[in-house]
Design an enzyme around this catalytic site. Structure first.
Site, PDB file in Angstrom:
ATOM      1  N   TYR A   1      10.146   4.972   1.380  1.00 57.76           N
ATOM      2  CA  TYR A   1       9.545   3.497   0.882  1.00 57.76           C
ATOM      3  C   TYR A   1      10.298   3.246  -0.429  1.00 57.76           C
ATOM      4  CZ  TYR A   1       6.191   5.697  -2.515  1.00 57.76           C
ATOM      5  OH  TYR A   1       5.803   6.415  -3.415  1.00 57.76           O
TER       6      TYR A   1
ATOM      7  N   THR B   1       9.216   9.663  -9.617  1.00 60.22           N
ATOM      8  CA  THR B   1       8.495   9.780 -10.802  1.00 60.22           C
ATOM      9  C   THR B   1       8.392  11.270 -11.081  1.00 60.22           C
ATOM     10  OG1 THR B   1       7.491   7.796 -10.268  1.00 60.22           O
ATOM     11  CG2 THR B   1       6.137   9.297 -11.809  1.00 60.22           C
TER      12      THR B   1
ATOM     13  N   ARG C   1       9.620   1.251  -9.690  1.00 61.33           N
ATOM     14  CA  ARG C   1       8.258   0.476  -9.940  1.00 61.33           C
ATOM     15  C   ARG C   1       7.885  -0.380  -8.751  1.00 61.33           C
ATOM     16  NH1 ARG C   1       9.489  -1.028 -16.284  1.00 61.33           N
ATOM     17  NH2 ARG C   1       7.988   0.600 -17.261  1.00 61.33           N
TER      18      ARG C   1
ATOM     19  N   LYS D   1       7.160   6.081 -17.374  1.00 59.22           N
ATOM     20  CA  LYS D   1       6.616   5.827 -16.269  1.00 59.22           C
ATOM     21  C   LYS D   1       5.277   6.383 -15.939  1.00 59.22           C
ATOM     22  CE  LYS D   1       5.951   4.741 -12.001  1.00 59.22           C
ATOM     23  NZ  LYS D   1       6.453   5.202 -10.637  1.00 59.22           N
TER      24      LYS D   1
ATOM     25  N   GLY E   1      -7.092   4.428  -5.267  1.00 59.55           N
ATOM     26  CA  GLY E   1      -6.025   5.152  -4.419  1.00 59.55           C
ATOM     27  C   GLY E   1      -4.749   4.778  -4.454  1.00 59.55           C
TER      28      GLY E   1
ATOM     29  N   CYS F   1       0.650   6.285  -6.337  1.00 62.68           N
ATOM     30  CA  CYS F   1       1.121   6.275  -7.850  1.00 62.68           C
ATOM     31  C   CYS F   1      -0.103   6.693  -8.857  1.00 62.68           C
ATOM     32  CB  CYS F   1       1.733   4.950  -8.382  1.00 62.68           C
ATOM     33  SG  CYS F   1       2.866   4.333  -7.405  1.00 62.68           S
TER      34      CYS F   1
HETATM   35  N1  SAJ Z   1      -8.026  -0.583  -9.009  1.00 63.38           N
HETATM   36  C1  SAJ Z   1      -9.316  -0.581  -9.697  1.00 63.38           C
HETATM   37  N2  SAJ Z   1      -9.494  -1.699 -10.649  1.00 63.38           N
HETATM   38  C2  SAJ Z   1      -8.762  -2.218 -11.096  1.00 63.38           C
HETATM   39  C3  SAJ Z   1      -7.296  -2.326 -10.712  1.00 63.38           C
HETATM   40  C4  SAJ Z   1      -6.993  -1.218  -9.751  1.00 63.38           C
HETATM   41  O1  SAJ Z   1     -10.365  -0.101  -9.057  1.00 63.38           O
HETATM   42  O2  SAJ Z   1      -8.841  -2.810 -12.030  1.00 63.38           O
HETATM   43  C5  SAJ Z   1      -7.752   0.271  -7.880  1.00 63.38           C
HETATM   44  C6  SAJ Z   1      -7.175  -0.712  -6.664  1.00 63.38           C
HETATM   45  O3  SAJ Z   1      -8.218  -0.845  -5.834  1.00 63.38           O
HETATM   46  C7  SAJ Z   1      -6.514   0.865  -6.003  1.00 63.38           C
HETATM   47  C8  SAJ Z   1      -5.885   1.363  -7.211  1.00 63.38           C
HETATM   48  O4  SAJ Z   1      -6.789   1.407  -8.211  1.00 63.38           O
HETATM   49  O5  SAJ Z   1      -7.212   1.657  -5.047  1.00 63.38           O
HETATM   50  C9  SAJ Z   1      -4.364   1.240  -7.730  1.00 63.38           C
HETATM   51  O6  SAJ Z   1      -4.373  -0.130  -7.831  1.00 63.38           O
HETATM   52  P1  SAJ Z   1      -2.967  -0.703  -8.581  1.00 63.38           P
HETATM   53  O7  SAJ Z   1      -3.261  -2.288  -8.534  1.00 63.38           O
HETATM   54  O8  SAJ Z   1      -2.809   0.049  -9.800  1.00 63.38           O
HETATM   55  O9  SAJ Z   1      -1.845  -0.633  -7.442  1.00 63.38           O
HETATM   56  P2  SAJ Z   1      -0.715   0.373  -7.403  1.00 63.38           P
HETATM   57  O10 SAJ Z   1      -1.296   1.827  -6.899  1.00 63.38           O
HETATM   58  O11 SAJ Z   1       0.247  -0.007  -6.259  1.00 63.38           O
HETATM   59  O12 SAJ Z   1      -0.059   0.588  -8.616  1.00 63.38           O
HETATM   60  C10 SAJ Z   1       1.256   0.143  -8.779  1.00 63.38           C
HETATM   61  C11 SAJ Z   1       1.881   0.865 -10.153  1.00 63.38           C
HETATM   62  N3  SAJ Z   1       3.130   0.417 -10.178  1.00 63.38           N
HETATM   63  C12 SAJ Z   1       4.156   1.479 -10.078  1.00 63.38           C
HETATM   64  O13 SAJ Z   1       3.515   2.590 -10.027  1.00 63.38           O
HETATM   65  C13 SAJ Z   1       5.389   1.185 -10.100  1.00 63.38           C
HETATM   66  C14 SAJ Z   1       0.973   0.163 -11.267  1.00 63.38           C
HETATM   67  O14 SAJ Z   1       1.808   0.806 -12.531  1.00 63.38           O
HETATM   68  C15 SAJ Z   1       1.028  -1.332 -11.288  1.00 63.38           C
HETATM   69  O15 SAJ Z   1       0.338  -1.532 -12.289  1.00 63.38           O
HETATM   70  C16 SAJ Z   1       0.494  -1.633 -10.072  1.00 63.38           C
HETATM   71  O16 SAJ Z   1       1.153  -1.168  -8.899  1.00 63.38           O
HETATM   72  C17 SAJ Z   1       0.487  -3.253  -9.966  1.00 63.38           C
HETATM   73  O17 SAJ Z   1      -0.352  -3.903 -10.661  1.00 63.38           O
HETATM   74  O18 SAJ Z   1       1.883  -3.704  -9.688  1.00 63.38           O
END
Ligand code: SAJ
Length: 454
Positions: free
Chosen positions: A25, A138, A172, A224, A275, A278
């Site tokens: 991906y 990463t 990212r 990162k 989940g 990352c």
């Molecule tokens: N989550 C919470 N509470 C929050 C935010 C997230 O419980 O306030 C949970 C979500 O439900 C999920 C998990 O955390 O299960 C991760 O959520 P995420 O919004 O961080 O999404 P990811 O895992 O796709 O994180 C990615 C990361 N980007 C990269 O690694 C390049 C993260 O650093 C970014 O902040 C996020 O995307 C984004 O918001 O773009």
């Protein structure tokens, strides 16, 4: 021996051949973007069927990735991207990007770099001395120096990182926004020298619209992993504040809203767990620079977030007990299985942990998720006759649910809202007994209605 100046001019006139190792991906959209910018790109992957699919112009990545299938079709038809299982096909590449998995050991939480080492050793035997090797995966602090460089020396039989120029440019990306993030987000361009970082920036500028921030290798490794550890610790704080509010009989959603009015505060969203590919992994990569056990904050935050699905199970059992239902004979409908709202990605899904806990207690569990093929059947069939519904993911489709229909389809009007999609008052209004993450029994009905998830 390749010179950086020659590489820079081959980037400018697009005569450079770019290699990409790992067509997942991250690697696949990166390969397609460079091909679309006019480079000849050789993509290497171990999976023969994935290679065959790509060469046929089909996209092997599951889920909705806007524009990626069309881009892939375009560049493979134009003969600018070719996939292969043979590292030998990289022989003429002047720059090779590595995007292979860098998992964490499930027992000791230490990085497992086997795939990265294998990729480095394999390409080192093929590339001309002086070629540019960029790791996009990463990785933890010092991995370029302590893992990648020695692997390149072993593979090439030459000292000093095999005489290659080394770069680290962590990706990212987010599932569902691969191309958008790759194009728009800023990138740290870490080089083994300022000249290498400059050359890398010229390469990435061919498709990256965001900032390209020059750094050294170690800084790039730290940025990162730190940005994701930072997010994990902040989510853990929100979750622990939710547990405090539940125990105190308060409403964390009202508390966080008022806290966030204070300058410099930003309490994130409590929820059912953390989940994805990352956030659960990268904090351990960051901590790998310390001796095992010397990262109390990072490991405590991981423990809090990993405990949330179990907490949701406990809330479920409490609510069932109040209704006189034994978990061992309960039927539980779980709404949402992806790790993130409006995503089909189920990696490290908190719902998987919840289902395990429920089934361990003897409950029979049905699952629904409009984005996950295995569970995308009829919601009515999933919930019909269930004793309780547990809302685990804030999918848009669930926000627009008819609560009265849901109530009538359930055997009992019981709901656990693990993402605060609904206000407890709205649930009570149609006759539900419910528990919401972060809201203690009898908490004062507050103004803080459901939050819009980011
Ligand atoms: N989550 C919470 N509470 C929050 C935010 C997230 O419980 O306030 C949970 C979500 O439900 C999920 C998990 O955390 O299960 C991760 O959520 P995420 O919004 O961080 O999404 P990811 O895992 O796709 O994180 C990615 C990361 N980007 C990269 O690694 C390049 C993260 O650093 C970014 O902040 C996020 O995307 C984004 O918001 O773009």
């Amino acid at each position: 021996m390749r010179e950086l100046a020659a590489l820079r001019s081959s980037i400018e006139d697009r005569s450079a051949t770019i290699g990409v190792v790992g067509l997942g991906y991250v690697g696949l959209p990166v390969a397609a973007l460079f091909a679309d910018r006019g480079f000849s790109v050789v993509g290497v992957d171990l999976l023969e069927d994935r290679v065959a699919k790509i060469n046929a112009g089909a996209c092997p990545i599951e889920g909705r990735e806007p524009d990626l299938p069309e881009l892939l079709q375009r560049v493979t038809t134009a003969g600018r991207l070719r996939a292969t299982t043979r590292h030998a096909d990289l022989a003429h590449a002047s720059a090779v990007l590595i995007s292979v998995e860098t998992p964490i050991d499930p027992v000791d939480n230490r990085p497992r770099y086997a795939a990265l080492v294998a990729a480095c050793e394999a390409i080192a035997a093929q590339l001309e001395e002086g070629s540019l090797v960029i790791v996009e995966s990463t990785i933890g602090p010092r991995a370029m120096a302590d893992v990648v460089a020695p692997a390149l020396e072993r593979g090439s039989g030459r000292p000093n990182a095999g005489g290659f120029r080394l770069g680290h440019c962590p990706e990212r990306v987010m599932p569902g926004r691969l191309l958008r993030n790759l194009r728009s987000m800023s990138r740290v361009v870490g080089g083994d020298s300022p000249d290498t970082a400059t050359t890398m920036a010229e390469l990435y500028r061919t498709y990256v619209e965001g900032d390209l921030d020059h750094a050294d290798l170690l800084t790039a490794e730290l940025v990162k992993t730190a940005e994701n550890a930072y997010r994990d610790v902040n989510i853990a704080f929100a979750n622990e504040l939710a547990l405090v509010c539940e125990a105190a009989g308060a409403d964390v959603w009202a508390v966080r809203e008022l806290v966030n009015k204070s300058p410099g505060r930003n309490v994130l969203l409590p929820g059912a767990g953390v989940g994805g590919h990352c956030i659960p992994k990268d904090p351990w990569l960051l901590a790998s620079a310390l001796a095992t056990g010397d990262a109390p904050l990072i490991s405590a935050a991981r423990a809090v977030n990993e405990s949330m699905p179990g907490h949701v199970a406990a809330l479920t059992f409490e609510l069932l007990a109040e209704a006189g239902v034994d978990p061992a004979s309960a039927k539980v409908a779980v709404l949402g299985y992806a790790y993130l709202e409006d995503s089909d990605d189920t990696r490290h899904s908190p719902s998987a942990d919840l289902v395990r806990e429920l089934e361990l207690s003897g409950s029979s569990v049905t699952v629904h998720d409009p984005f996950v093929e295995a569970y995308s059947g009829s919601l009515e069939d999933t919930v019909r006759g269930a004793d309780v519904a547990v809302l685990m993911v804030a999918h848009s489709a669930y926000r627009s649910l008819s609560l009265t229909e849901l109530r009538d389809q359930l055997a009992r009007p019981l709901m656990i809202d693990a993402r605060h999609v609904f206000s407890p008052a709205a649930l009570a209004e149609v006759g539900f007994r419910s528990r919401t993450i972060g809201i203690g029994p009898g908490a004062f009905a507050t103004t803080a209605g459901p939050v819009a998830h980011p």
